[in-house]
Motif scaffolding. Structure first.
Motif: not given
Lengths: 128, 1166
Positions: A14, A17, A59, A84-87, A89-90, A102-105, B969, B972-973, B976-977, B979-980, B1011
């Motif tokens: 991306e 980002v 990804n 990753s955008g996923y959780n 912990h998972e 985890e995103k957003p960073l 996911h 969040k992406n 992220s965008n 926020l970026a 989150k």
């Protein structure tokens, strides 16, 4: 090794980002942020010159997961953090031994992740 | 019955056949006979000459298995008899069911029974025909059986000279028939059935040798007869020799004696043997009305004659000598009694039965005969003169009173006299000529003039015609010839005529008839005296008085007593020399009377009327003219001597007459004595009977008392109202309990039931009772009491007595109110249960849930269709099989909860199991299962299982999670965008940097909260987890104090609270407690209820920051707080701008904050 001494390989497909995060990473004090947008480039970049540490988006559109690549780097002793955008912990439960952020960073989260990945703490403190 | 005379015919006949004809053995048995037959036959040798004919009482409706059963026991061929079958030696013949068997010659004949079942006597019938056909070659054997069949038959066999065996009653299974046979006295040997064949063979072997050896031994026979006479007092030396020999041979054979000498020894040593032989000799078959035609002739021709010739107060006398067991005597008594009854004014009847056999007389006196006599006695007589008893018939008292039995010998004892009828049938046939003649003379002696003699057809002694004339020739009825009886061994002289005293005056009066006669007699005829036959003076003329003188002492009227003593001698001679009728005799007397010389001629004349006339004439003046005058002195003495001699002769004559008279009357007395003895016997046995009856009655009375007391106790103890009514429905008796329903008292007994008040429907009681009286059938009905409170069952039964089938009714009332109510309740419950069951069944059937019932052994008790589908096994195949058997792959998961429920009695719910079943072997399925106990009497009877297939839900849930994860996911992406981009803009901005900073922070806060929620799948978050990242993590734990309970908030509340706290913190950082170095924030929260439901209250309190001046700004941050809490969460926000710092109170509904809350305790705990 401290972040200020580190050349960091940053893989993110991306663009927006990637640019913002690269700025953040530089702000965090990493000596060099080598930004790549796909796995192929990342591999060649890593072949050309092995980084000191790596932040890899998991990804990658069109190319799949960067996990295997990251594990290759880890096998060479390089601290790797997967984003990753996923959780988180998972993901960490699913892929034992890998460190996820985890995103957003945010700078704080990245610093925390690199801490867990084995990079010495404190060097990037002022970036938060 | 054989005809009279057949006996002798059979004997002579059989004597001729002896040796060549087969020995036929008739064996009779009934109950218990099979076993006896088998024992008997099993002792037959392999070869023999005997022909056995077995007669058994068989059920006519069933085929007999006897031939088969018996042929197993013997080598001798067993034949089932067919009509006309010839009897051959060495065979066994069996009577077939339903037929009567007889023997005609050497052929067996079958006939249908002519008497009804129960009266049939096939054994008697066959044995009688056997006796006729085989005579001395016949043997009769009676084995086990009830009743008395065979008793008549064995007597016939014995009479014909045959042999009779009887099974030992102690051995026989049923001893009725053996005992009946024994009672006839015709039995030779009593043996166990196993010994019979051996004894039989032995007997025949011996007998064939004996008869010839004794036939010509006259001395032996004489000695035997002598001995029998010595022992028994009866002389058989004049019995027919043939009969005597035959009986003797049988006795010797039975005793196993071969030689005459040995038998004589036995006779002498064994006293009883003479008696045995005596009994055998006397065996005589007798029956009621034996030879019906002869009796019919007697009834028609003789009986009415005798009965009508007598007046009511006179007596008919009948003598039955040789009466044996009494049948003949009773037969004649019945005929007499019936005739007397017919003419309605009958004379008294006396029948004397005599015999020398005391045993037979005992039977006769008892007068009890077997059922078989029903064939002999006409039905009307049977009904009139007999009473049925359990075993047969008993002579009724009316008949019994007529007949007297006594022990008397025809030829030895003096006979009866003045008899009207002598019946002596088949007695003299055993006598030889001498005895027979004597018997006829005895009968002649005993009978009145014109008396009747009734004898048997074969009795025809030559003297018969001399004393009797034929009356009814064919029937052997004779009439006594007129004339005095010849003396037997005693003179029989007419009874002297004695004129009764009363007749004297009548005679005297005849002499005073006419006056001239009287005058003549009084004055002109010489003195005379009239004497009667006894020489008593019945009349004396006037002139005779001077020759008469009354002597002192008792006055006697005899002429010799009244005449003057001087004349007594002359008169005595005259009287003693009594002249014949019409003749005269004279005597003269010369002497003095009263001192005057007289010369009297006494003339005695016997007149026609048997009186005697004594005339006295005074011939003093004619003295010399009289003849014999000169002999006066001498002649007087001579005359006197002659007179004396004549007188002596007269005296002798008188003495002889007197002696004869005495002897005659002695004879009479003897006869009377006999009769008295007879009667005494009678009285004694009647007395015995009476004592027996008395004893029985006493027992009966005791029994009755006992029963009565039982009954009375029963009546008083029973709780069932019971009422006894007579035929007129009058109250007879009742139980005390009956008074609860009827209003009777003891005095009401005898009143009609409908006269007495009752609480129930009386007309129904009366109607039913009348029906019972009419039909004899019990009736039943249900009644209600008048108040309708109780229901009762009325049962009416006939009251039976021995005399009347229905002599009243008995009814009981049973209160069934509770019973009926109970029954109705039960019925209701049952219907309800049925309905419930049907509902459950239907539920089971249609339920989308799979259901099953499992017992303690893990076996299926019940399953529904769904369950069957899951298991892939039909419903029926479940029953009785175990869980592990039906679902082998799931058993491990199913079984433990079942055991757990059985052990703890509590359900196990919502447990998931998964795996493969037979129905879906390829796919793993997931089920949610409940196990619940089915309780019965406090224990777990079975475990019910509900199974829900949740495989699909599980799949859905997994899919949903996947989608949600993907969505997170992407969100969040996207964040992220954004926020970026904001960061980019902030970095590049030269002005409004702060604005970008704030924007970036807000987005970050939002992302953080997001989150937090994604961690719990948008379900819930802990309040502390929301607050800490915004406060403690940013501003340091030393400046933030968080206080409150651990609360879980749903996604909506989490986002709102997160956003509000971020704004408060941002504001504090710019202007408040976080904007200087020393300011602090205290954030507390709590759950509380102030009456409008539970709420969460959060209080934000700043302190130590720069002093607040006046009202705070209503900036975007404040607006955001208010709108997010009040708009998003329907809560309330209160801002208090105090000088020392902001105090913000946030309240929202607790329930609203927990809607759709997922349990994240597990995940969120990290």
């Amino acid at each position: 090794m401290r972040p200020s001494d580190c050349a960091l390989l940053y893989l993110e497909d991306e663009i927006i980002v990637a640019l913002d995060t690269a700025q953040t990473l530089e702000d965090m004090g990493f000596a060099e942020v080598r930004l790549v947008h796909n796995l192929r480039r990342a591999r060649s970049e890593a072949e050309a010159k092995l980084p000191d540490c790596a932040l890899l988006d998991v990804n990658i559109a069109g190319e799949g997961l960067s996990i295997e690549f990251g594990q290759g780097l880890m096998a060479r002793g390089i601290p790797v953090v997967f984003a990753s955008g996923y959780n988180r912990h998972e993901m960490e439960a699913e892929h034992a031994g890998l460190v996820f952020v985890e995103k957003p960073l945010s700078a704080a989260a990245i610093a925390d992740a690199f801490d867990r990945a084995g990079l010495a703490p404190g060097a990037h403190g002022q970036g938060g | 019955m054989p005809q009279d005379g057949d006996v002798t015919a059979a004997e002579s006949d059989s004597a001729a056949r002896e040796g060549s004809a087969p020995l036929i053995i008739g064996v009779g048995a009934s109950a218990g006979g099979l076993e006896a037959f088998q024992t008997l036959l099993s002792h037959l040798p392999e070869r023999h000459d005997l022909a056995l004919v077995l007669v058994q009482h068989l059920d006519p409706d069933h085929e007999s298995l006897l031939p088969e059963l018996l042929s197993k026991r013997t080598h001798t061929p067993v034949q089932s008899i067919t009509d006309g079958m010839e009897v051959r030696p060495g065979n066994i013949y069996l009577i077939p069911p339903g037929s009567s068997l007889t023997l005609e010659g050497d052929r067996l004949r079958l006939q249908a029974f002519d008497s009804p079942r129960g009266l049939r006597r096939p054994i008697d019938r066959f044995l009688v025909s056997l006796a006729q056909s085989a005579g001395a070659n016949a043997t009769g054997i009676i084995l086990s059986g009830t009743g008395s069949d065979g008793a008549v038959g064995v007597k016939a066999i014995k009479e014909a000279g045959g042999l009779v065996f009887v099974q030992d009653p102690k051995q026989a299974k049923y001893d009725g028939m053996p005992r009946s046979a024994l009672a006839t006295g015709a039995v030779d040997l009593v043996l166990p059935s196993s010994e019979m064949v051996d004894v039989l063979n032995d007997y025949y072997n011996r007998r064939s040798g004996i008869e010839p050896s004794i036939r010509n031994d006259a001395e032996f026979i004489e000695r035997v007869a002598k001995h029998v006479r010595y022992r028994t007092g009866h002389d058989f030396s004049h019995y027919k020799e043939g009969t005597f020999l035959r009986r003797l041979a049988v006795r010797m054979s039975v005793l196993g004696i071969d030689t005459p000498a040995a038998y004589l020894k036995e006779l002498i040593d064994n006293k009883a043997e003479a008696g045995r032989l005596f009994r055998d000799l006397l065996i005589n078959v007798t029956a009621f009305f034996r030879d019906h035609e002869a009796f019919e002739a007697l009834r028609e021709n003789v009986i009415p004659k005798i009965v009508q010739s007598r007046d009511r107060d006179e007596e008919i006398r009948v003598w039955v000598p040789g009466c044996s067991t009494g049948q003949e005597a009773y037969s004649i008594a019945m005929l007499m009694a019936d005739e007397a009854r017919r003419v309605d004014a009958g004379p008294r009847i006396a029948v004397f039965g005599t015999d020398i056999d005391d045993d037979a007389l005992r039977v006769a006196r008892r007068g009890v005969y077997p059922n078989a006599i029903a064939e002999e006695v006409p039905a009307e007589y049977l009904e009139r003169y007999f009473r049925p008893t359990p075993g047969g018939y008993e002579v009724a008292p009316t008949l019994r009173d007529i007949v007297r039995f006594s022990n008397q010998s025809i030829v030895k004892d003096p006979p009866f006299s003045k008899i009207d009828l002598v019946s002596c049938r088949n007695v003299t046939i055993y006598f030889d000529q001498v005895l027979q003649d004597l018997a006829i003379r005895v009968f002649h002696y005993a009978l009145r003039e014109d008396g009747f003699l009734f004898i048997g057809p074969s009795e025809n002694p030559p003297v018969l015609q001399r004393y009797f004339t034929d009356f009814v020739a064919g029937a052997r009825i004779f009439r006594r010839r007129a004339g005095p009886a010849r003396p037997l061994n005693l003179p029989n002289i007419g009874v002297p005529t004695i004129t009764p005293v009363g007749q004297r005056d009548a005679m005297a009066s005849e002499f005073q008839q006419r006056s001239y006669e009287q005058a003549l007699l009084d004055h002109h005829v010489p003195p005379y005296i009239v004497l009667n036959l006894s020489n008593e003076v019945i009349y004396a003329s006037d002139g005779a008085a001077r020759y008469l003188a009354v002597k002192p002492g008792a006055t006697k009227t005899g002429v010799l007593h009244l005449i003057r003593p001087e004349l007594e001698g002359v008169a005595r001679r005259l009287v003693n020399l009594a002249p014949e009728r019409g003749e005269r005799s004279e005597r003269e007397y010369q002497g003095e009377i009263d001192g005057k010389p007289v010369r009297l001629v006494l003339t005695l004349e016997r007149l026609e009327d048997d009186t005697t006339l004594l005339v006295l004439r005074d011939y003093l003046d004619l003295r010399d003219d009289r003849p014999g005058h000169g002999e006066a002195d001498d002649g007087g003495i001579t005359d006197y001597v002659r007179d004396l001699e004549e007188q002596l002769d007269g005296a002798r004559q008188t003495i002889r007459t007197t002696v004869e008279e005495l002897e005659t009357s002695n004879e009479e007395l003897k006869s009377s004595n006999e009769e008295m003895m007879s009667m005494n016997e009678e009285l004694q046995s009647a007395n015995e009977e009476l004592s027996t009856i008395n004893e029985e009655l006493q027992n009966k009375v005791a029994e009755l008392n006992e029963v009565n007391s039982d009954l009375s106790n029963f009546i008083h103890s029973t709780r069932i109202p019971t009422v006894f009514l007579d035929e007129d429905l009058r109250l007879r008796s009742f139980t005390p309990e009956a008074q609860t329903v009827f209003r009777f008292v003891e005095q009401d007994k005898g009143r009609r039931i409908d006269d007495i008040g009752a609480d129930i429907d009386l007309p129904t009681v009366v109607r039913l009772s009348q029906e019972v009286l009419a039909t004899g059938q019990a009736q039943e009905a249900e009644l209600q009491t008048a108040d309708g409170r109780a229901e009762m069952v009325l049962r009416v039964l006939p009251y039976r007595t021995e005399s009347a089938p229905v002599a009243g009714v008995v009814f009981t009332l049973t209160d069934v109110t509770e019973l009926r109510a109970g029954a109705r309740e039960i019925e209701h419950q049952r219907a309800q249960a049925q309905k419930n069951l049907a509902e459950i069944e239907e539920l089971y059937r249609v339920s989308p849930q799979a259901m099953a019932l499992i017992d303690r052994d893990m076996r299926f008790l019940r399953v529904n269709r769904r369950m069957a589908e899951i298991d892939g096994v039909s419903i029926d195949e479940h029953f009785g099989r175990t869980v592990a058997d039906v679902m082998p792959r799931l058993g491990d998961q199913m079984a433990p909860p079942v055991r757990e429920v059985f052990e703890r009695g509590e359900p196990v719910l919502d447990r998931r199991i998964s795996g493969h079943t037979e129905a879906h072997p390829e796919q793993e399925r997931v089920w949610e299962v409940d196990w619940y106990p089915i309780m019965e009497h406090g224990a777990v009877r079975a475990v019910g299982v509900n199974v829900r297939d949740v495989t699909h839900q599980a799949d859905m849930s997994r899919e949903l999670q996947r989608v949600m994860k993907e969505l997170q996911h992407r969100v969040k992406n996207m964040l992220s965008n954004v926020l970026a981009l904001v960061n980019r803009a902030r970095r590049e901005a030269t002005t409004d940097v702060e604005v970008f900073e704030t924007l970036a922070k807000r987005i970050e806060a939002l992302a953080n909260t997001h989150k937090l929620l994604t961690t719990a799948n948008w379900g819930a978050a802990r309040i502390r987890d929301i607050l800490e990242p915004e406060l403690s993590a940013v501003y340091g734990a030393d400046r933030v104090r968080l206080r409150g309970p651990d609360l879980l908030l749903n996604a909506r509340a989490t986002l709102s609270v997160g956003m509000a706290i971020h704004e408060l913190a941002t504001n504090a950082a710019k202007y408040g407690a976080f904007s200087n170095a020393g300011g602090t924030v205290a954030l507390s929260w709590s759950r509380l209820d102030e009456g409008e439901g539970e709420i969460v209250r959060m209080v934000w309190e700043e302190g130590g920051g720069p002093e607040v001046s006046g009202q705070g700004r209503q900036g975007f941050g404040s607006q955001l707080i208010v709108s997010t809490i009040e708009g998003g969460l329907e809560g309330r926000v209160e801002m208090d701008w105090r000088r020392e710092g902001l105090r913000c109170t946030i309240e929202f509904d607790y329930d609203l904050a927990r809607e759709n809350l997922l349990d994240v305790s597990a995940d969120a705990a990290e």
